[in-house]
Enzyme design. Sequence first.
Site, PDB file in Angstrom:
ATOM      1  N   HIS A 184       0.844  -1.202   0.000  1.00  0.00           N
ATOM      2  CA  HIS A 184       0.000   0.000   0.000  1.00  0.00           C
ATOM      3  C   HIS A 184       0.875   1.246   0.000  1.00  0.00           C
ATOM      4  CE1 HIS A 184      -3.274   2.750   0.916  1.00  0.00           C
ATOM      5  NE2 HIS A 184      -2.523   3.254   1.867  1.00  0.00           N
TER       6      HIS A 184
ATOM      7  N   THR B 127       3.805  -5.889   2.876  1.00  0.00           N
ATOM      8  CA  THR B 127       4.932  -6.309   2.035  1.00  0.00           C
ATOM      9  C   THR B 127       5.566  -5.166   1.249  1.00  0.00           C
ATOM     10  OG1 THR B 127       3.177  -7.040   0.535  1.00  0.00           O
ATOM     11  CG2 THR B 127       4.347  -8.743   1.755  1.00  0.00           C
ATOM     12  N   GLU B 128       4.855  -4.045   1.139  1.00  0.00           N
ATOM     13  CA  GLU B 128       5.408  -2.848   0.490  1.00  0.00           C
ATOM     14  C   GLU B 128       4.725  -1.615   1.076  1.00  0.00           C
ATOM     15  OE1 GLU B 128       6.453  -4.227  -4.110  1.00  0.00           O
ATOM     16  OE2 GLU B 128       4.723  -2.967  -3.742  1.00  0.00           O
ATOM     17  N   ASN B 129       5.523  -0.672   1.549  1.00  0.00           N
ATOM     18  CA  ASN B 129       5.001   0.641   1.930  1.00  0.00           C
ATOM     19  C   ASN B 129       6.178   1.598   1.973  1.00  0.00           C
ATOM     20  OD1 ASN B 129       4.207   2.458   4.786  1.00  0.00           O
ATOM     21  ND2 ASN B 129       2.877   2.523   2.988  1.00  0.00           N
TER      22      ASN B 129
END
Length: 571
Positions: free
Chosen positions: A345, A414-416
């Site tokens: 996100h 897992t992604e920010n």
Amino acid sequence: MLPRCAFSVCHVLMLVLCLSAAEDFDWTKNDHGSFYYGTFPAGFSWGAGSSAYQTEGAWDKDGKGLSIWDVFSHKKGKIQQNETGDSSCEGYYKVKDDVSLMKELKLNHYRFSISWPRLLPTGIKSDHINEKGIQHYDQLIDHLLENKITPIVTLYHWDLPQVLQEKYGGWQNISMVNHFNEFANLCFERFGNRVKYWITFNNPWSVAVEGYETGEHAPGLKLRGTGAYRAAHHIIKAHAKVWHTYDTQWRAKQKGLVGISLSGDWGEPVDISNQKDIEAAERYVQFYLGWFATPIFHGDYPQVMKDFIGRKSVQQGLGTSRLPTFSPQEKSYIKGTCDFLGVGHFTTRYITQKNNPSGRSSSSSYFSDRDLAELVDPRWPDPGSEWLYSVPWGFRRLLNFVKTQYGNPMIYVTENGVSEKMLCTELCDDWRIQYYKDYINEMLKAIKDGVNVKGYTAWSLLDKFEWDEGYSERFGLYYVDFRNKNKPRYPKASVQFYKRVISSNGFPNQREVENWRRKAVETCSSSNQLLAADPLTSHMEMVTEIVVPTVCTLSILLSAIFLMFLLRRRN
């Protein structure tokens, strides 16, 4: 016995009512709230991430085959300034150096991806297994574990072997399901004794939409209205098959977990009292995250996708929906194939209803199928990528949506992270500190709300190749000097801040957190710190001249021109 039985029935009824209530997300309640000082649960895992094509380089070394990104980036006009990932961060050669950066950050985990064509040059196991590729990932995994860093491994981060694209049409073809399963099985066989967290696909939304609908990403196909749906259909089937392969063949002996990483921007109704806006916002999220999550958790596509795409397909004179269907057997096979959900996100949009034409003469596309318009608030900070606005409260909303829609699954973020897009070489990334502080805090609030978040991955460890944007955008905690063939790394201020968040497992109190920020910016301003991450002292003099916080070449040139102008006027 009767009262006891009645009590049991009543208890079951209450449980059913609670479960059905949990399915409803409250769109009308958006409590932005103030900053919350507190800590994360014990055992919360802190990490950073990368992907193979974006960081490894060595695109044609040691027996690696071509990927669709190797071919796509070599075509003129596809990537900003015609840049490629040929060398990128040279991560293939800098495993020990990069793990030492992770150790300095005190990371609990590191998320990276395995390059399919580095292991299987043609993508097909029976053709050839490249043992040098196996050795590279063996070395990385072993070095991480030696330093007490848990590897979280992504099997597909967009670098499909080019042979499979040319021979079969890539993810447009159902044969990818078996080829991907063979590749995954090889990874489980060779690395599964040490890797306990597997992610099948990273952000399949981008693979489908940008690879097969808009053509912005490799393989660059523009199959409007059909390509993205077909690619996604095969990706979901491939994910399920790999999960079942692990479950039946490897889980008992390796005791690992298999999940998927889905990206999703949050969609907030422009007017939370307007039912049409609420429906449009939910549609936005369902067409994004729900497109993949709903089949995996519930067995089929979101009803709203089936309704809208089906209706528009009929209006366009098509005999069947452009959205493919799953058979009853496929639905039950796909449902429940997720040990944990990876959530990527970055940002949020305001959403409102907008009717797109859908007659026989109108062109179809994924975007027009949704019947909505995306808006942004001009007050939202946007330091880097044109699509990435800092809207921290949207993160909490998304995490709560996942909780209510999918039965509160175990989540790993897992992604920010956030990029910068500027000519300056900027180590004092105060805006990134602010972004991480606010977004991590909204995640903490979501955990207080009862969302089952187990870990967080800052995106990304290093500046790297940013797909169609080339090297024009930087997401890294560490600055990479791409002009230097040795690709030295330098810590930005955000390294010091994130390190303190990890050490404290959250935000102990206002005074301490403000002190972290002040010290982080002071550290990056120190000329001694510029070379802290660079073991190659032979490049010190040159790099010191380049990497000066808040100063860039353009500024120096302008200053020189201005000085010459003043001197001429004096003379």
